[in-house]
Enzyme design. Structure first.
Site, mmCIF file in Angstrom:
data_model
loop_
_atom_site.group_PDB
_atom_site.id
_atom_site.type_symbol
_atom_site.label_atom_id
_atom_site.label_comp_id
_atom_site.label_asym_id
_atom_site.label_seq_id
_atom_site.Cartn_x
_atom_site.Cartn_y
_atom_site.Cartn_z
ATOM 1 N N CYS A 112 32.399 2.380 -41.705
ATOM 2 C CA CYS A 112 32.407 2.637 -40.577
ATOM 3 C C CYS A 112 32.206 4.269 -39.364
ATOM 4 O O CYS A 112 31.758 4.887 -39.643
ATOM 5 C CB CYS A 112 33.515 1.652 -39.506
ATOM 6 S SG CYS A 112 32.612 0.824 -37.495
ATOM 7 N N HIS A 113 33.782 3.570 -38.441
ATOM 8 C CA HIS A 113 34.068 5.443 -38.215
ATOM 9 C C HIS A 113 34.978 6.357 -38.731
ATOM 10 O O HIS A 113 34.612 7.570 -37.980
ATOM 11 C CB HIS A 113 34.214 4.938 -36.668
ATOM 12 C CG HIS A 113 32.966 4.723 -35.405
ATOM 13 N ND1 HIS A 113 32.941 3.141 -35.355
ATOM 14 C CD2 HIS A 113 32.188 5.733 -34.923
ATOM 15 C CE1 HIS A 113 31.600 3.605 -34.479
ATOM 16 N NE2 HIS A 113 31.477 4.580 -34.181
ATOM 17 N N ALA A 114 35.542 5.956 -40.461
ATOM 18 C CA ALA A 114 36.567 6.822 -40.912
ATOM 19 C C ALA A 114 36.121 8.140 -41.312
ATOM 20 O O ALA A 114 36.336 8.837 -41.385
ATOM 21 C CB ALA A 114 36.833 5.536 -42.066
#
Length: 187
Positions: A112-114
């Site tokens: 995801c946003h990692a």
């Protein structure tokens, strides 16, 4: 397949705002495979996970990133969440912790946003990877070859896009971490 990871300690780096399902599902897969995940965070105490923009459960922090020893872990998982990804990438100790896994050639998984954290760590150039779609420009600008696939394995890096990909992401984590564990010399 219980026991594949046979006691491997895995750091799961997250803070407040982590996407709860992206923390819980890989954690469960790791435990089921015999790993020992530990929640590493920016501060001691506990963190609050989120279900998108709604507060979710709290989780007890096992180790603080500023004093955690990357050598104590065989692999690293970076769950997503917009808030989590932004806070973690802004923490210099967290970025150094992530960088140390790449320096050691250990497996790293991010969803995801990692991948924002990976950009900050300077480890995406030349890598084939995926993420939440809104990060594709950031990743391309940092030199990554961004693709829209549910899971991408590029060497020691495993990436996925979103919660819908968690089955494939969790399976890839276990498979790739087990491969790494098999390559480790016996102590």
């Amino acid at each position: 397949m219980a026991g594949e990871l046979n006691g491997m300690k895995v750091a799961v780096l997250a803070t407040d705002g982590v996407e709860q399902v992206e923390l819980d599902r890989p954690w469960q897969a790791l435990e089921e495979a015999g790993a020992e995940p530990e929640l590493v965070s920016l501060e001691s105490g506990s963190i609050t996970a989120y279900d998108h923009i709604d507060k979710g459960d709290t989780r007890k922090v096992d180790a603080v990133v500023s004093s955690a020893d990357p050598d104590a872990y065989g692999a690293l998982v970076l769950p997503g969440g917009v808030i989590n990804g932004d806070f973690v990438r802004a923490d210099s100790d967290a970025v150094a912790f992530v960088t140390s896994f790449f320096d050691a050639g250990k497996p790293v998984a991010a969803i995801c946003h990692a991948p924002w954290v990976l950009i900050e760590a300077g480890v995406v150039k030349g890598r084939r990877m995926t993420s939440w779609p809104s990060l594709q420009t950031d990743l391309r600008n940092a030199g990554a070859d961004w693709v829209d696939e549910e899971v991408v394995v590029d060497g020691n890096l495993i990436t996925s896009r979103k919660p819908d990909d968690l089955d494939a992401f969790s399976a890839a984590i276990v498979e790739e971490f087990a491969r790494e564990d098999e390559e480790e010399p016996a102590v």
